[in-house]
Design a protein around this motif. Structure first.
Motif, mmCIF file in Angstrom:
data_model
loop_
_atom_site.group_PDB
_atom_site.id
_atom_site.type_symbol
_atom_site.label_atom_id
_atom_site.label_comp_id
_atom_site.label_asym_id
_atom_site.label_seq_id
_atom_site.Cartn_x
_atom_site.Cartn_y
_atom_site.Cartn_z
ATOM 1 N N SER B 52 -3.918 -19.429 -27.401
ATOM 2 C CA SER B 52 -2.972 -20.446 -26.952
ATOM 3 C C SER B 52 -3.674 -21.335 -25.943
ATOM 4 O O SER B 52 -4.702 -20.950 -25.391
ATOM 5 C CB SER B 52 -1.767 -19.777 -26.309
ATOM 6 N N SER B 81 0.620 -16.793 -30.763
ATOM 7 C CA SER B 81 1.035 -15.499 -31.315
ATOM 8 C C SER B 81 1.647 -15.661 -32.703
ATOM 9 O O SER B 81 1.365 -14.875 -33.609
ATOM 10 C CB SER B 81 2.026 -14.829 -30.369
ATOM 11 N N THR B 82 2.470 -16.717 -32.886
ATOM 12 C CA THR B 82 3.117 -16.886 -34.189
ATOM 13 C C THR B 82 2.124 -17.359 -35.252
ATOM 14 O O THR B 82 2.305 -17.070 -36.433
ATOM 15 C CB THR B 82 4.294 -17.880 -34.118
ATOM 16 N N SER B 111 -4.075 -12.197 -31.001
ATOM 17 C CA SER B 111 -3.869 -13.490 -30.353
ATOM 18 C C SER B 111 -4.135 -13.351 -28.861
ATOM 19 O O SER B 111 -3.737 -12.372 -28.236
ATOM 20 C CB SER B 111 -2.452 -14.011 -30.606
ATOM 21 N N ALA B 113 -3.801 -15.188 -25.077
ATOM 22 C CA ALA B 113 -3.086 -16.234 -24.351
ATOM 23 C C ALA B 113 -3.174 -15.943 -22.869
ATOM 24 O O ALA B 113 -3.341 -14.799 -22.463
ATOM 25 C CB ALA B 113 -1.625 -16.278 -24.791
ATOM 26 N N SER B 118 2.070 -16.872 -22.011
ATOM 27 C CA SER B 118 2.757 -15.639 -22.402
ATOM 28 C C SER B 118 4.013 -15.392 -21.586
ATOM 29 O O SER B 118 5.080 -15.137 -22.133
ATOM 30 C CB SER B 118 1.829 -14.435 -22.228
ATOM 31 N N ILE B 126 6.408 -14.900 -28.536
ATOM 32 C CA ILE B 126 5.836 -13.548 -28.503
ATOM 33 C C ILE B 126 6.936 -12.520 -28.747
ATOM 34 O O ILE B 126 6.784 -11.579 -29.528
ATOM 35 C CB ILE B 126 5.148 -13.283 -27.150
ATOM 36 N N CYS B 129 7.578 -12.285 -32.351
ATOM 37 C CA CYS B 129 6.538 -11.517 -33.063
ATOM 38 C C CYS B 129 6.754 -10.021 -32.881
ATOM 39 O O CYS B 129 6.594 -9.239 -33.811
ATOM 40 C CB CYS B 129 5.155 -11.879 -32.523
ATOM 41 N N HIS B 138 -1.217 -8.801 -29.184
ATOM 42 C CA HIS B 138 -1.210 -9.959 -28.298
ATOM 43 C C HIS B 138 -1.865 -9.563 -26.985
ATOM 44 O O HIS B 138 -1.465 -8.598 -26.347
ATOM 45 C CB HIS B 138 0.218 -10.440 -28.056
ATOM 46 N N PRO B 218 3.421 -4.268 -33.938
ATOM 47 C CA PRO B 218 2.820 -5.074 -32.870
ATOM 48 C C PRO B 218 2.388 -4.262 -31.649
ATOM 49 O O PRO B 218 2.969 -3.216 -31.354
ATOM 50 C CB PRO B 218 3.961 -6.029 -32.488
ATOM 51 N N PHE B 220 0.991 -4.894 -27.451
ATOM 52 C CA PHE B 220 0.915 -5.881 -26.378
ATOM 53 C C PHE B 220 -0.010 -5.378 -25.285
ATOM 54 O O PHE B 220 0.111 -4.243 -24.834
ATOM 55 C CB PHE B 220 2.323 -6.124 -25.803
#
Lengths: 137, 318
Positions: B52, B81-82, B111, B113, B118, B126, B129, B138, B218, B220
């Motif tokens: 990002s 993220s998307t 991804s 960022a 974020s 996010i 996602c 992410h 996912p 994080f």
């Protein structure tokens, strides 16, 4: 593509990192890669430096702390051995010197104009004043 | 969990071939690239990456150069993220239809960022996602400020920090709001893996990255990224500041599995007072004036309370 002007650059165009096919980049080291002119590897930030790191391999224990903490991929390590510093990409931040655990340090910062041979000849001796503090774990 | 690259020690790790290149325009001593290198080197799989808007994006894709040796995309501030989530959906669809040219290669979707992209601007994306359950990771490069545009406050900026939109002066001690607890928010989505990492604890970091990349669904990652320009310290001290952050428990390292199983992964042997962490940075300089000394005491209390809470959560498994 590297030589195209900004108005000749097609929308949605991709910057290719490499020339020709690369089978498995994750296991190919830098010297074996066919970098394209668009890869920042072909550029240099050497003129950012005020001080440069000088590497003395006599004291190096190949702990690789400098390799892992170098932000600019400038510590060259091959086969678990630290070989030297990539002076095209080193910005002279000095992190490698700070994290070096040996006594005396095997990396030291010198001004950009310093002759490497001279720096190595006048390398500081072992510092005994704080023998039992840091780096003795 | 799928098979991951085996990294037993730092010597073994150092045989990795970096897929992130030098001569990017990040400041000397920037922790961003240390984090990116540790993430990319943690796996040998193909990577599909996005960044990002932020320091990382503007500095690694300066025309006509790219610093990425993997598929990489940048679209906007909010949707890194998307973009990766979309690529992941396409990959899944092509796989189901049997139209992948090399079906045996299993790419990882990551991804990157900053905290601005974020915590604030990309927050909804996010969250989407995480909720839709894409198999992606992410990574937040948390430098607690909008460093790319000149140091404006973000919702990650901690109390007392002097940022350009919350400057310290005669009437103010700087930022007045506390940092958002992003890891807990993301873990509340019930995602398989959420963790806080720090580049100075590389082994802990690599372990967490590999865990995050190998789960279905996912993950994080919140990584502390010391910013020499905005935190105002000497470039060579990046790792020392990061050490202070983890050892003073200002930035505790823990993971949350499936949204409830919290594990503390690093317990410092000697806990450093928060004062030392604050004193090392120029952005907290004004806190050492007599009239703001009480804020340092409050900082310590807040950090202690958070640490106690984490320990209670770890014990209770909730």
């Amino acid at each position: 593509m590297a030589n195209k002007g900004w108005d000749e650059f097609e929308i949605g165009a991709m910057l290719r990192s490499f020339e020709g096919p690369i089978k498995d980049i994750a296991t190919t080291h830098q010297e074996d890669r066919a970098y394209s002119g668009n890869n920042s590897f072909t550029a240099s930030v050497a003129d950012w430096r005020i001080e440069k790191p000088v590497f003395n391999k006599d004291y190096c224990i190949d702990c690789q702390f400098c390799w892992i903490y170098c932000p600019d991929i400038s510590i060259i390590s091959r086969d678990k051995k630290m070989i030297g510093v990539d002076m095209d990409h080193c910005k002279g931040c000095g992190i490698c010197v700070e994290v070096c655990p040996t006594n005396p340090k095997s990396l030291l910062m010198y001004s950009e104009q310093t002759d490497e041979e001279q720096a190595l000849a006048a390398w500081p001796a072992k510092d005994t004043s704080k023998a039992d503090s840091k780096g003795e774990e | 969990m799928s098979e991951m690259k085996k990294i037993k020690n730092l010597k073994e790790f150092s045989t990795s071939a970096d897929r992130f290149e030098g001569a990017n325009l990040l400041c000397p001593g920037c922790a961003h690239s240390i984090i990116v290198r540790e993430v990319l080197n943690a796996t040998n799989d193909d990577l599909i990456l996005s960044a990002s808007t932020g320091c990382l994006e503007v500095c690694t894709a300066v025309y006509p150069y790219t610093s990425w040796d993997a598929s990489w995309i940048h679209i906007g501030f909010e949707n890194g993220s998307t973009a990766v989530a979309g690529a992941e959906s396409m990959y899944k669809a092509l796989k189901t239809k049997g139209r992948l040219k090399q079906p045996d290669r299993k790419p990882k979707f990551v991804s990157f960022a900053g905290d601005g992209a974020s915590y604030d601007i990309g927050f909804q994306w996010i969250s989407g996602c995480m909720e839709r359950g894409h198999t992606m990771m992410h990574v937040v490069l948390d430098n607690e400020v909008y460093a790319n545009t000149g140091g404006q406050r973000s919702s990650s900026t901690p109390i007392g920090s002097s940022a350009t939109t919350s400057p310290a002066g005669r009437k103010s001690y700087g930022e007045k709001k506390n940092k958002k607890d992003m890891v807990s928010i993301m873990a509340s989505h019930g995602i398989p893996y959420a963790a806080q990492v720090s580049p100075n604890k590389w082994k802990d970091m690599v372990k967490k990255i590999q865990h995050g990349l190998s789960v279905e669904g996912p993950s994080f990652i919140n990584a502390i990224s010391a910013c020499t320009t905005e935190w105002k310290f000497d470039p060579k001290d990046t790792m020392a500041i990061t050490d202070l952050a983890t050892d003073s428990l200002v930035f505790p390292l823990y993971e949350i599995i499936d949204g409830h199983e919290l594990n503390i992964t690093y317990r410092p042997k000697n806990i450093v007072p928060v004062e030392e962490y604050l004193a090392a940075q120029g952005r907290f300089k004004h806190l050492f004036k007599d009239e703001y000394k009480y804020l340092i005491k409050e900082w310590q209390e807040r950090v202690d309370a958070k640490w106690a809470q984490l320990q209670r959560r770890e014990e209770a498994r909730v």
